[in-house]
Design an enzyme around this catalytic site. Structure first.
Site, PDB file in Angstrom:
ATOM      1  N   LEU A 205       0.853  -1.186   0.000  1.00 14.33           N
ATOM      2  CA  LEU A 205       0.000   0.000   0.000  1.00 14.33           C
ATOM      3  C   LEU A 205       0.889   1.236   0.000  1.00 14.33           C
ATOM      4  O   LEU A 205       1.757   1.360   0.869  1.00 14.33           O
ATOM      5  CB  LEU A 205      -0.893   0.044   1.242  1.00 14.33           C
ATOM      6  CG  LEU A 205      -1.975  -1.020   1.400  1.00 14.33           C
ATOM      7  CD1 LEU A 205      -2.618  -0.899   2.780  1.00 14.33           C
ATOM      8  CD2 LEU A 205      -3.031  -0.872   0.313  1.00 14.33           C
ATOM      9  N   HIS A 206       0.669   2.150  -0.944  1.00 11.91           N
ATOM     10  CA  HIS A 206       1.478   3.368  -0.919  1.00 11.91           C
ATOM     11  C   HIS A 206       0.783   4.577  -1.540  1.00 11.91           C
ATOM     12  O   HIS A 206       1.220   5.702  -1.342  1.00 11.91           O
ATOM     13  CB  HIS A 206       2.800   3.149  -1.661  1.00 11.91           C
ATOM     14  CG  HIS A 206       2.656   3.120  -3.148  1.00 11.91           C
ATOM     15  ND1 HIS A 206       2.194   2.024  -3.835  1.00 11.91           N
ATOM     16  CD2 HIS A 206       2.883   4.082  -4.090  1.00 11.91           C
ATOM     17  CE1 HIS A 206       2.158   2.289  -5.118  1.00 11.91           C
ATOM     18  NE2 HIS A 206       2.566   3.521  -5.307  1.00 11.91           N
ATOM     19  N   ARG A 207      -0.304   4.391  -2.271  1.00  7.05           N
ATOM     20  CA  ARG A 207      -0.907   5.516  -2.972  1.00  7.05           C
ATOM     21  C   ARG A 207      -1.539   6.505  -1.998  1.00  7.05           C
ATOM     22  O   ARG A 207      -2.157   6.119  -1.007  1.00  7.05           O
ATOM     23  CB  ARG A 207      -1.952   5.033  -3.981  1.00  7.05           C
ATOM     24  CG  ARG A 207      -1.318   4.278  -5.135  1.00  7.05           C
ATOM     25  CD  ARG A 207      -2.256   4.103  -6.304  1.00  7.05           C
ATOM     26  NE  ARG A 207      -1.565   3.409  -7.383  1.00  7.05           N
ATOM     27  CZ  ARG A 207      -0.825   4.015  -8.306  1.00  7.05           C
ATOM     28  NH1 ARG A 207      -0.699   5.329  -8.282  1.00  7.05           N
ATOM     29  NH2 ARG A 207      -0.219   3.316  -9.249  1.00  7.05           N
ATOM     30  N   ASP A 284      -2.167  -1.724  -4.185  1.00  2.00           N
ATOM     31  CA  ASP A 284      -2.622  -0.572  -4.958  1.00  2.00           C
ATOM     32  C   ASP A 284      -1.581  -0.172  -6.001  1.00  2.00           C
ATOM     33  O   ASP A 284      -1.631   0.914  -6.565  1.00  2.00           O
ATOM     34  CB  ASP A 284      -2.978   0.613  -4.055  1.00  2.00           C
ATOM     35  CG  ASP A 284      -1.817   1.076  -3.171  1.00  2.00           C
ATOM     36  OD1 ASP A 284      -0.669   0.606  -3.367  1.00  2.00           O
ATOM     37  OD2 ASP A 284      -2.048   1.919  -2.283  1.00  2.00           O
TER      38      ASP A 284
END
Length: 375
Positions: A205-207, A284
């Site tokens: 997850l990074h967005r 994501d």
């Protein structure tokens, strides 16, 4: 010799540039310069990838670091103008959709240098994504648009791009995956983590849309906890995500979640060892949607849209949004044995780098030593 200048800035860029750089070197008809903007400045997010992918050290390292989208793009542009003036490239090659890609494209266009965009034509239709803005702008000003799939060609034609500027070369990132997979599988990554093949899931997850919004992030972590209650989950945590988790005080809760293991970002080969043997990937990331399709691993994309619809249309990817209930339902179906079957898209065959090198030679009028041509 005519010169190609490659720009890399963030982790996804490295997997895309490595096969092109290697193919140009092996063909021997073009000189090349590799510029690292330093948009990703953490060693585990950047430098280790050069080693894992067999890339040479960058010829130029700008060391830009973090900042707002505007600040980061502007700083890269200012430094690249100096580099282009000194290096005098005949063609600038940019990949993907990060801020360094846009910065390099704008400077090349303003300086009248031929510009090629690798991974052109991808569209999510979501202008709240900074990457979507970058894609649209870079494609509009590029001389050569190198697409990974037929849907990307269709997007460009619909936007009025001249057909002669478009070339479908396939997915160059898959070149890196296919060339590195055997080496990755020889690593003791699973053994060291106590996992067995298909006995765990992987999460990334990074967005900003997922990480910066507290309610969204809490919901995603809740869904992740549900998956972890059925199957161990390893979660290599992006620095941005780790900071957000700490700011919200969620670290202790995650540490106590049964089956969930948070680890630092991994190198390319270690991460490939994990993803290629996982039961399920929860992400994501755009690149992981493509990689899981080639690997035949079920993928749940926790976004409301994707710029890579071919991974849904023919691959193993499902776009499930950010609703915890929807994510849990989709994960349960997969874990109950009802995963989606897919196939590998056309030209995702490990030869895209050679196709691109050949196109660059043709564009610049360079002649490679006799060898079998790309198809």
């Amino acid at each position: 010799m005519k010169k190609v200048l490659h720009i890399v800035g963030a982790r996804p860029n490295f997997m895309k540039v490595a096969p092109i750089h290697r193919a140009i070197r092996e063909r021997g008809a073009l000189a090349q310069t590799l510029v690292h903007t330093g948009q990703h400045y953490d060693v585990k997010m950047s430098d280790v990838f050069f080693t894992d992918l067999g890339m040479p050290a960058p010829d130029v390292h700008l060391g830009i670091g973090s900042g707002s989208h505007t600040e980061q793009t502007a700083r890269v542009m200012l430094e690249l103008e100096k580099v282009f003036t000194q290096e005098k490239p005949d063609l600038v090659s940019v990949v993907g959709d990060v801020n360094s890609t846009l910065a390099g494209a704008l400077v090349a266009a303003k300086m009248g240098i031929k510009l090629a965009h690798v991974e052109a034509g991808l569209r999510s239709g979501d202008l709240t994504m900074p990457e979507e803005i970058n894609r649209l702008l870079v494609d509009r000003i590029s001389d050569l648009l190198l697409t990974p799939s037929a849907d990307a060609d269709a997007n460009l034609l619909r936007e009025g791009i001249e057909p002669e500027r478009i070339r479908m070369v396939g997915n160059v990132m898959i070149d890196s995956l296919l060339s590195a997979r055997e080496q990755a599988l020889r690593l003791p990554t699973l053994k060291d983590m106590g996992f067995t093949p298909r006995g765990y899931a992987v999460c990334t997850l990074h967005r900003a849309s997922n990480v910066d919004d507290e309610g969204t992030l809490r919901g995603l972590l809740s869904a992740l906890g549900h998956v972890a209650s059925r199957l161990p989950v390893v979660f290599p945590v992006h620095p941005r995500t780790r900071k957000r988790i700490a700011d919200l005080g969620l670290g202790p809760t995650l540490d106590r979640t049964p089956g969930l293991r948070l680890v630092d970002p991994l190198g390319y080969l270690e991460f490939l060892a994990l993803t290629s043997q996982a039961r399920l990937v929860f992400t994501d990331s755009g690149g992981l949607q493509e990689e899981t399709t080639v690997l035949g691993i079920p993928c749940l994309t926790v976004r409301e849209n994707t710029e890579r619809p071919i991974t849904v249309d023919v691959g193993t990817n499902l776009v499930v949004g950010t609703s915890p209930a929807h994510i849990q339902q989709a994960a349960d179906r997969i874990l109950d044995g009802h995963e989606k079957k897919g196939r590998v898209p056309d030209r995702w065959d490990g030869r895209s780098g050679d196709r691109i090198a050949q196109l660059y030679e043709e564009t610049l009028g360079a002649v490679a030593p006799p060898r079998r041509a790309a198809v």
